[in-house]
Design a protein around this motif. Structure first.
Motif, PDB file in Angstrom:
ATOM      1  N   ALA A   1      -5.113  -1.419   1.878  1.00 40.12           N
ATOM      2  CA  ALA A   1      -4.051  -1.859   0.975  1.00 40.12           C
ATOM      3  C   ALA A   1      -4.083  -3.377   0.954  1.00 40.12           C
ATOM      4  N   PRO A   2      -5.013  -3.982   0.234  1.00 46.58           N
ATOM      5  CA  PRO A   2      -5.325  -5.411   0.402  1.00 46.58           C
ATOM      6  C   PRO A   2      -4.210  -6.367   0.015  1.00 46.58           C
ATOM      7  N   ASN A   3      -3.324  -5.956  -0.884  1.00 43.48           N
ATOM      8  CA  ASN A   3      -2.288  -6.887  -1.343  1.00 43.48           C
ATOM      9  C   ASN A   3      -0.893  -6.497  -0.875  1.00 43.48           C
ATOM     10  N   ALA A   4      -0.812  -5.562   0.066  1.00 44.05           N
ATOM     11  CA  ALA A   4       0.489  -5.168   0.585  1.00 44.05           C
ATOM     12  C   ALA A   4       1.064  -6.259   1.484  1.00 44.05           C
ATOM     13  N   ARG A   5       2.383  -6.400   1.465  1.00 46.91           N
ATOM     14  CA  ARG A   5       3.049  -7.301   2.419  1.00 46.91           C
ATOM     15  C   ARG A   5       3.135  -6.652   3.791  1.00 46.91           C
ATOM     16  N   GLY A   6       3.182  -5.346   3.801  1.00 43.87           N
ATOM     17  CA  GLY A   6       3.240  -4.606   5.050  1.00 43.87           C
ATOM     18  C   GLY A   6       3.030  -3.134   4.783  1.00 43.87           C
ATOM     19  N   VAL A   7       2.604  -2.391   5.816  1.00 41.26           N
ATOM     20  CA  VAL A   7       2.413  -0.947   5.714  1.00 41.26           C
ATOM     21  C   VAL A   7       2.941  -0.307   6.996  1.00 41.26           C
TER      22      VAL A   7
ATOM     23  N   ALA B   1       5.169  -3.565  -1.264  1.00 42.74           N
ATOM     24  CA  ALA B   1       4.448  -4.346  -2.264  1.00 42.74           C
ATOM     25  C   ALA B   1       4.822  -5.821  -2.171  1.00 42.74           C
ATOM     26  N   VAL B   2       4.122  -6.640  -2.912  1.00 44.11           N
ATOM     27  CA  VAL B   2       4.363  -8.088  -2.911  1.00 44.11           C
ATOM     28  C   VAL B   2       5.799  -8.404  -3.294  1.00 44.11           C
ATOM     29  N   ASN B   3       6.386  -7.608  -4.170  1.00 46.56           N
ATOM     30  CA  ASN B   3       7.768  -7.869  -4.605  1.00 46.56           C
ATOM     31  C   ASN B   3       8.806  -7.293  -3.653  1.00 46.56           C
ATOM     32  N   GLY B   4       8.363  -6.719  -2.538  1.00 46.59           N
ATOM     33  CA  GLY B   4       9.280  -6.204  -1.536  1.00 46.59           C
ATOM     34  C   GLY B   4       9.687  -4.766  -1.712  1.00 46.59           C
ATOM     35  N   THR B   5       9.272  -4.123  -2.784  1.00 45.64           N
ATOM     36  CA  THR B   5       9.618  -2.715  -2.975  1.00 45.64           C
ATOM     37  C   THR B   5       8.723  -1.830  -2.112  1.00 45.64           C
ATOM     38  N   HIS B   6       9.270  -0.656  -1.763  1.00 44.88           N
ATOM     39  CA  HIS B   6       8.543   0.281  -0.903  1.00 44.88           C
ATOM     40  C   HIS B   6       8.236   1.573  -1.661  1.00 44.88           C
ATOM     41  N   THR B   7       7.064   2.127  -1.416  1.00 42.05           N
ATOM     42  CA  THR B   7       6.730   3.469  -1.897  1.00 42.05           C
ATOM     43  C   THR B   7       6.063   4.226  -0.767  1.00 42.05           C
ATOM     44  N   LEU B   8       6.331   5.536  -0.711  1.00 43.14           N
ATOM     45  CA  LEU B   8       5.661   6.405   0.245  1.00 43.14           C
ATOM     46  C   LEU B   8       4.412   6.971  -0.422  1.00 43.14           C
ATOM     47  N   ARG B   9       3.270   6.747   0.195  1.00 42.18           N
ATOM     48  CA  ARG B   9       1.991   7.092  -0.421  1.00 42.18           C
ATOM     49  C   ARG B   9       1.215   8.092   0.429  1.00 42.18           C
ATOM     50  N   ALA B  10       0.649   9.091  -0.248  1.00 41.55           N
ATOM     51  CA  ALA B  10      -0.300   9.961   0.431  1.00 41.55           C
ATOM     52  C   ALA B  10      -1.528   9.154   0.809  1.00 41.55           C
ATOM     53  N   ASP B  11      -2.190   9.554   1.858  1.00 39.83           N
ATOM     54  CA  ASP B  11      -3.375   8.863   2.357  1.00 39.83           C
ATOM     55  C   ASP B  11      -4.549   9.114   1.422  1.00 39.83           C
ATOM     56  N   PRO B  12      -5.151   8.077   0.830  1.00 41.82           N
ATOM     57  CA  PRO B  12      -6.301   8.294  -0.059  1.00 41.82           C
ATOM     58  C   PRO B  12      -7.479   8.987   0.626  1.00 41.82           C
ATOM     59  N   LEU B  13      -7.593   8.846   1.951  1.00 40.65           N
ATOM     60  CA  LEU B  13      -8.685   9.473   2.677  1.00 40.65           C
ATOM     61  C   LEU B  13      -8.200  10.582   3.604  1.00 40.65           C
TER      62      LEU B  13
ATOM     63  N   PHE C   1       1.983   6.878   4.073  1.00 41.16           N
ATOM     64  CA  PHE C   1       2.052   5.448   4.325  1.00 41.16           C
ATOM     65  C   PHE C   1       3.206   4.859   3.518  1.00 41.16           C
ATOM     66  N   ASP C   2       4.071   4.108   4.224  1.00 43.69           N
ATOM     67  CA  ASP C   2       5.166   3.384   3.592  1.00 43.69           C
ATOM     68  C   ASP C   2       4.635   1.992   3.259  1.00 43.69           C
ATOM     69  N   VAL C   3       4.336   1.766   1.981  1.00 39.49           N
ATOM     70  CA  VAL C   3       3.673   0.536   1.560  1.00 39.49           C
ATOM     71  C   VAL C   3       4.701  -0.410   0.941  1.00 39.49           C
TER      72      VAL C   3
END
Length: 723
Positions: free
Chosen positions: A140-146, A190-202, A186-188
């Motif tokens: 997640a190259p542009n995430a602020r945090g995961v 984003a740069v704007n501070g919003t969070h989304t819960l994401r399934a693992d791509p792998l 994964f709780d990702v």
């Protein structure tokens, strides 16, 4: 009493609690401090936390900390976490561990060259520093945090932030005492501070839709196909028989699991004599109505039919029965489900950043950014993954044409030309070449097949010679032309005769598969038998004659399920094939069983006759006898094995019997025997057959010094070979 400890700096504290810190390990865990070792733990909702018998001091918001006397961490680093209801949990602290991902893995990921990417990213159960748990890693190259959220933390990832591993864009966390079966996302941030819960791509496994969580998986399957895998590369696939049964696993017999299919599908395909099974996409997909072509879990077999090891069991069973396995693979696009790949870290990661390049105009999906090395690596490794981890024998690559052209389904002004001003998508071309070269290098005996409908040059030419590197290409032109011809009433067929012969003009430009696939029997196109004109008898006769023509024509064959017994209705993924038409109590069961018997015999004769497959890619394996008998609706040609042994195939697409129809043949054979006749009564035909060997006569015909004069049954195909 623990010594006084310094509080977290406000900015670090805020970022940590917001899930927006790139290095939580620098704040949590054990660190040298004045007077000893500072221990800090983040456990939301906990009433208290102790380490080695020492209670940590609450700092608010789930943070607990203390400075323990002495240098270094205490011998027992386990945490004792107490919750308000009195529950006590003794566990290892995730922030005491060094990264569980090696430098070589990170180097290969950074280069986009990690050919076993699934071993580096995703959820991997392992023993790390003597402790059993699961390593979670995600790009997640542009995430602020995961953060990781799942069963093990009540789906609250606040206490499990991951660390960034530098410029690779990879985030990592080893979570002790979690293992197979754990659900997670994964709780990702984003740069704007919003969070989304994401399934693992792998993810190696996923919940059964409509649920969307990823599942930690560790295979315990023991393969039984060692001999198959060791020997499958011995015969070049272009010089081997290839008769493919295309199947949609969830609807072949609705309700069957992978393990049940391993019994029933294997027995059925073996009985009918197909050499290969091609499965419509088995990867996880949220919407069943997409038939698997809108994938969200590229590294997980669909949970609808069972766990991943059960899919291995199915492949293994087919191999042990001598049947090769192809799967449909979908690298052309992915769906927009907000919990999956779209804008994964808040920015375009897997899709192209230019919306005009990202949006797929036909399917409401997004196209991959093939120019991004991490995305290319994700897909190339995925192709290898299915071949190496699941032992599949090949990939049929979906929608290749949509990848090759920047203007595919896009009107003027809605696409951007390449650097040379052309319409070719050179990023996609480079990706396809890399994928094919990698699969053929790593997976001996595996093949790739392109569904490609344009005149792109060199689809099946080797990459070192400038081609895309596929092993085979679906011959969409042959399919379209031949089905157009068959849909015409015989009285009109003479004016469409060229549609049955034109394919031989370009037959050796590529290595072809002749497909009558699922796409041709849905959405108003009608089932194969229902495409034929006339009454039921003529429809069945045409259906049988067409299959005989198809099996004898240069190229490999593919037939979609249900067409092998001439079901009359279009395919429905809710209902599957109309098996009931073959039940003894059904009035026309004999008609359908006759067609199925023909398919079994076609496959048996096909496999036994090298002339029908040994020189599919060599012009020396084919010779027209009667290509211009348009007025008669007759087509006749010779096929040759590598040793020159001939087989004569004759199709009469007219409802009239043509007695003593003279055809030129090589003079070497004294007589010819009919080995297959689609008009045989066993198949539901009228029984107009050539029962006795046909003597070769010294009468020149069709450019040959000798000839025979068989009787051609109405709407039928016959095969003859030297007696």
């Amino acid at each position: 009493m623990p010594a006084v400890h310094p509080p977290l700096p406000p900015r670090d504290r805020a970022r940590l609690l917001a899930g927006a810190h790139h290095d939580p390990h620098a704040l949590l865990g054990a660190h040298p401090a004045r007077g000893g070792t500072l221990i800090r733990v983040l456990r939301p909702l906990a009433r208290g936390v102790a380490v080695g018998g020492t209670e940590l001091i609450p700092e608010g918001d789930g943070l607990f900390a203390a400075v323990l006397p002495g240098a270094g961490a205490p011998p027992d680093r386990r945490l004792t976490v107490t919750y308000p209801d009195g529950t006590r949990l003794v566990t290892h602290d995730p922030y005491r561990f060094l990264p569980a991902l090696g430098e070589m893995d990170l180097h290969l990921i950074a280069e986009g060259r990690h050919e076993r990417l699934w071993e580096a990213l995703g959820a991997r159960p392992m023993t790390h520093e003597g402790v059993r748990g699961t390593r979670f890693t995600v790009w997640a190259p542009n995430a602020r945090g995961v953060r990781v959220a799942g069963d093990f933390n009540g789906w609250d990832g606040t206490g499990f932030p991951m660390r960034s591993l530098g410029a690779t864009g990879v985030w990592e966390l080893f979570v002790p005492e979690t293992g197979p079966g754990t659900r997670y996302k994964f709780d990702v941030c984003a740069v704007n501070g919003t969070h989304t819960l994401r399934a693992d791509p792998l993810a190696r496994a996923a919940e059964c839709p409509p649920a969307t969580a990823s599942v930690v998986h560790e295979s315990t399957y023991e393969w039984g196909d060692a001999e198959w895998m060791a020997t499958r590369a011995e015969r070049p696939p272009h010089r081997a028989p290839m008769s493919v049964y295309e199947v949609h696993l969830p609807s072949w017999r609705p309700g069957l699991t992978f393990r049940q299919l391993a019994v029933e599908l294997t027995a059925y395909v073996r009985e009918l004599g197909f050499t290969h099974v091609e499965m419509m996409p088995p990867a996880e997909h949220p919407y069943g109505g997409s038939w698997g072509y809108q994938v969200t879990g590229y590294y997980a077999p669909t949970a609808r039919l069972g766990p991943p090891d059960d899919f291995k069991y199915l492949v293994d069973a087919l191999h042990r029965a001598g049947i090769a396995v192809l799967i449909d693979w979908v690298p052309a696009h992915f769906p927009k489900d907000e919990w999956a790949l779209i804008r994964f870290d808040g920015t375009p990661c897997y899709e192209h950043p230019d919306p005009r390049r990202a949006e797929h105009p036909d399917w409401g999906t997004l196209e991959f950014d093939y120019g991004r090395r991490e995305v290319r690596n994700f897909l190339v490794a995925n192709a290898v993954f299915w071949c190496e981890e699941y032992h599949v024998d090949g990939l049929r690559v979906d929608a290749v044409a949509s990848m090759l052209y920047l203007d595919y389904s896009r009107p003027s002004g809605q696409w951007t030309p390449n650097a040379e001003g052309g319409r070719e998508n050179w990023d996609a071309v480079a990706f396809l070449k890399e994928m094919n070269a990698t699969v053929y290098r790593r997976c001996p005996g595996a093949i790739t097949v392109a569904e490609e409908s344009t005149a792109w040059d060199g689809v099946t030419r080797a990459t070192e010679h400038g081609g895309l590197g596929f092993g085979f290409k679906w011959n969409m032109g042959w399919m379209h032309d031949s089905l157009t011809y068959m849909s015409k009433d015989p009285v009109h067929r003479p004016w469409h005769h060229g549609e049955m012969t034109f394919a031989m003009v370009y037959a050796y430009a590529e290595n072809y598969v002749l497909p009558v696939s699922h796409d041709e029997v849905v959405h108003g196109k009608r089932a194969l038998v229902s495409k034929m004109p006339g009454d039921w008898w003529r429809q069945r006769a045409d259906h049988r004659a067409y299959l005989g023509f198809m099996w004898s024509h240069p190229g490999k064959q593919l037939l979609f399920m249900g067409q092998e017994f001439a079901q009359g209705a279009e395919w429905s993924e809710q209902e599957g094939p109309q098996w009931w038409v073959c039940d003894p109590g059904y009035v026309a069961a004999g008609d359908h069983l006759g067609v199925r018997r023909l398919v079994a015999d076609l496959n048996a004769h096909y496999r036994a006759e090298p002339a029908l497959w040994e020189q599919d890619s060599d012009p020396g394996g084919f010779s027209w006898v009667a290509a211009d008998a348009a007025a008669d609706n007759v087509l006749a040609f010779l096929r040759f094995a590598a040793d020159g042994s001939p087989l004569l195939a004759v199709s009469n697409f007219c409802p009239l019997v043509r007695a003593d129809y003279r055809l030129g043949v090589p003079a070497e054979a004294a007589a010819w025997t009919e080995i297959l006749n689609t008009d045989a009564t066993a198949y539901g035909g009228g029984g107009v057959v050539n029962g006795e060997p046909l003597k070769t006569e010294p009468t020149p015909s069709h450019g040959h010094p000798a000839s025979i004069a068989p009787t051609l049954p109405p709407l039928a195909t016959i095969w003859l070979r030297p007696a």
